[in-house]
Enzyme design. Structure first.
Site, PDB file in Angstrom:
ATOM      1  N   SER A 148      -6.766   4.422  -4.804  1.00 11.94           N
ATOM      2  CA  SER A 148      -8.296   4.484  -5.023  1.00 11.94           C
ATOM      3  C   SER A 148      -8.499   5.879  -5.418  1.00 11.94           C
ATOM      4  CB  SER A 148      -8.879   4.303  -3.578  1.00 11.94           C
ATOM      5  OG  SER A 148     -10.314   4.289  -3.750  1.00 11.94           O
ATOM      6  N   TYR A 161      -9.822   4.668   5.881  1.00 10.95           N
ATOM      7  CA  TYR A 161      -9.290   4.117   4.554  1.00 10.95           C
ATOM      8  C   TYR A 161      -8.863   5.327   3.585  1.00 10.95           C
ATOM      9  CZ  TYR A 161     -10.075   1.915   0.104  1.00 10.95           C
ATOM     10  OH  TYR A 161      -9.748   1.341  -1.146  1.00 10.95           O
TER      11      TYR A 161
HETATM   12  N1  LIG Z   1     -13.295  -2.531  -5.010  1.00 11.84           N
HETATM   13  C1  LIG Z   1     -13.279  -1.394  -4.912  1.00 11.84           C
HETATM   14  O1  LIG Z   1     -14.176  -0.608  -5.150  1.00 11.84           O
HETATM   15  C2  LIG Z   1     -12.013  -0.742  -5.018  1.00 11.84           C
HETATM   16  C3  LIG Z   1     -12.008   0.370  -5.381  1.00 11.84           C
HETATM   17  C4  LIG Z   1     -10.470   1.261  -5.201  1.00 11.84           C
HETATM   18  C5  LIG Z   1      -9.523   0.550  -4.657  1.00 11.84           C
HETATM   19  N2  LIG Z   1      -9.642  -0.566  -4.441  1.00 11.84           N
HETATM   20  C6  LIG Z   1      -8.555  -1.291  -3.765  1.00 11.84           C
HETATM   21  O2  LIG Z   1      -8.115  -2.379  -4.511  1.00 11.84           O
HETATM   22  C7  LIG Z   1      -7.437  -3.419  -3.511  1.00 11.84           C
HETATM   23  C8  LIG Z   1      -7.993  -4.655  -4.023  1.00 11.84           C
HETATM   24  O3  LIG Z   1      -9.306  -4.699  -3.469  1.00 11.84           O
HETATM   25  P1  LIG Z   1     -10.536  -5.384  -3.944  1.00 11.84           P
HETATM   26  O4  LIG Z   1     -11.480  -4.448  -4.399  1.00 11.84           O
HETATM   27  O5  LIG Z   1      -9.918  -6.521  -4.919  1.00 11.84           O
HETATM   28  O6  LIG Z   1     -11.183  -6.137  -2.804  1.00 11.84           O
HETATM   29  P2  LIG Z   1     -11.034  -7.833  -2.322  1.00 11.84           P
HETATM   30  O7  LIG Z   1     -11.525  -8.605  -3.381  1.00 11.84           O
HETATM   31  O8  LIG Z   1     -11.652  -7.941  -0.993  1.00 11.84           O
HETATM   32  O9  LIG Z   1      -9.569  -8.302  -2.451  1.00 11.84           O
HETATM   33  C9  LIG Z   1      -8.630  -7.773  -1.466  1.00 11.84           C
HETATM   34  C10 LIG Z   1      -7.454  -8.684  -1.235  1.00 11.84           C
HETATM   35  O10 LIG Z   1      -6.705  -8.185  -0.310  1.00 11.84           O
HETATM   36  C11 LIG Z   1      -6.267  -9.495   0.493  1.00 11.84           C
HETATM   37  N3  LIG Z   1      -5.944  -9.136   1.833  1.00 11.84           N
HETATM   38  C12 LIG Z   1      -6.377  -8.210   2.532  1.00 11.84           C
HETATM   39  N4  LIG Z   1      -5.381  -8.335   3.847  1.00 11.84           N
HETATM   40  C13 LIG Z   1      -4.284  -8.718   3.549  1.00 11.84           C
HETATM   41  C14 LIG Z   1      -3.178  -8.794   4.065  1.00 11.84           C
HETATM   42  N5  LIG Z   1      -3.007  -8.776   5.266  1.00 11.84           N
HETATM   43  N6  LIG Z   1      -2.232  -9.733   3.385  1.00 11.84           N
HETATM   44  C15 LIG Z   1      -2.442 -10.148   1.969  1.00 11.84           C
HETATM   45  N7  LIG Z   1      -3.668  -9.918   1.497  1.00 11.84           N
HETATM   46  C16 LIG Z   1      -4.553  -9.130   2.284  1.00 11.84           C
HETATM   47  C17 LIG Z   1      -7.428 -10.270   0.567  1.00 11.84           C
HETATM   48  O11 LIG Z   1      -7.217 -11.280   1.191  1.00 11.84           O
HETATM   49  P3  LIG Z   1      -8.351 -12.345   1.872  1.00 11.84           P
HETATM   50  O12 LIG Z   1      -9.085 -12.989   0.819  1.00 11.84           O
HETATM   51  O13 LIG Z   1      -7.490 -13.456   2.464  1.00 11.84           O
HETATM   52  O14 LIG Z   1      -8.986 -11.403   2.569  1.00 11.84           O
HETATM   53  C18 LIG Z   1      -7.873 -10.048  -0.807  1.00 11.84           C
HETATM   54  O15 LIG Z   1      -7.209 -10.952  -1.588  1.00 11.84           O
HETATM   55  C19 LIG Z   1      -7.513  -2.684  -2.224  1.00 11.84           C
HETATM   56  O16 LIG Z   1      -6.178  -2.245  -1.778  1.00 11.84           O
HETATM   57  C20 LIG Z   1      -8.496  -1.762  -2.311  1.00 11.84           C
HETATM   58  O17 LIG Z   1      -8.398  -0.860  -1.431  1.00 11.84           O
HETATM   59  C21 LIG Z   1     -11.054  -1.365  -4.506  1.00 11.84           C
END
Ligand SMILES: NC(=O)c1ccc[n+]([C@@H]2O[C@H](COP(=O)([O-])OP(=O)(O)OC[C@H]3O[C@@H](n4cnc5c(N)ncnc54)[C@H](OP(=O)(O)O)[C@@H]3O)[C@@H](O)[C@H]2O)c1
Length: 287
Positions: A148, A161
């Protein structure tokens, strides 16, 4: 075992929504046999029906990054079915909001268990597979760690985080040296705000917004600002496109910053004294 030597095998963690969902589809639509892993199989219906409708080489698999057995079973299943893993996208993660003093050690340990040890758990299972398999048609294998912008620049209220994402940066830099001689690349994806389920899936312990907390005003303002920033953010497909590009070319960059917001914030930070940058960030949150 069904092996098509022309098809690269990809595994994506956290594919139920957001970046993982978009990346699984993007890879499958572009010729990768993709294992889209989800921790909760009840959340796979939408991805499954899209894959079925488009006749994609995409298979849903259960994988909870915090559970040794789940990770072991998933990787074993993939290897028994396909004999190799060419691309691993470590994407699963969630946010933890709250001033540091308002977070319990258990909150912070749980955050590390998913965001950092989850990456470690899956990667340690996959490395021996990648290291010992014969090179695929397109050459070497690649581990993509979704970190991130918060792994380069830390904000208040996101200490735990940010610590997990800074940790992924250090881990990735180090293992990239170790794995290079074996033809395994390690790269980092550093998105800014992305419109996904991230805010909905983030934890916000009740203490963190309690008016009795000395950090209550800062926590409220930062959380509200972050929420509205995510409403207007770029879609997860933008991250998926960058991941597809990085895993498809011979010499990917080590770091990919995703989105104008993240890129310009980094540039600003790098071009001004850090004390001025801190002042600017705090003013921006509190205004
Ligand atoms: N959105 C942003 O602004 C942003 C920015 C920078 C980095 N990121 C990073 O991008 C990645 C994906 O996030 P996203 O934005 O796509 O959010 P998201 O839509 O909430 O997706 C997160 C995913 O991680 C899964 N997850 C959480 N805990 C888990 C576990 N113990 N085992 C397996 N899967 C698990 C969730 O599954 P469930 O549906 O079961 O909860 C969901 O599929 C994360 O690492 C986040 O830190 C996001």
């Amino acid at each position: 075992m069904t092996v098509n030597p022309d098809q690269r095998i990809a595994v994506v963690t956290g594919s139920s929504s957001g970046i993982g969902y978009a990346t699984s589809l993007m890879l499958a639509r572009n010729g990768f046999y993709t294992y889209a892993s989800v921790r909760n199989s009840n959340k796979s219906a939408s991805l499954q029906s899209t894959a079925d409708a488009e006749k994609l080489s995409l298979k849903l698999i259960q994988l909870d990054v915090t559970d040794d057995k789940s990770v072991n079973d998933a990787i074993e299943k993939i290897v028994s079915e396909k004999g190799r893993i060419d691309v691993l996208v470590n994407n699963a993660g969630y946010g933890l909001f709250g001033a540091f003093e308002d977070l319990s050690l258990d909150d912070i340990k749980a955050q590390f268990e998913t965001n950092f040890f989850g990456v470690i758990r899956v990667t340690q299972h996959v490395i021996p597979v990648m290291r010992t398999q014969p090179n695929g048609r397109s050459g070497s294998s690649i581990i993509v760690n979704v970190a991130s912008i918060n792994g380069r620049i830390a904000f208040p209220i996101l200490s735990a985080y940010s610590a997990t994402k800074f940790a992924i940066e250090g881990l990735s830099e180090s293992i990239a040296y170790e794995l290079d001689p074996f033809g395994i690349k390690v790269i980092l994806i550093e998105p800014g705000p992305i419109r996904s389920n991230f805010m909905k899936g983030s934890l916000l312990p009740s203490r963190a917004l309690d008016s009795k907390s000395p950090y209550s005003e800062l926590a409220h303002k930062f959380y509200d600002k972050t929420n509205s920033q995510h409403d207007d953010a770029i879609p997860p497909e933008e991250v998926a496109k960058i991941i597809l590009k990085a895993v498809s070319i011979e010499k990917p960059e080590f770091r990919y910053v995703v989105g104008n917001y993240a890129a310009s914030l980094l540039e600003t930070r790098n071009n001004m004294p850090y004390s001025e940058f801190q002042k600017m960030i705090m003013q921006n949150i509190m205004q």
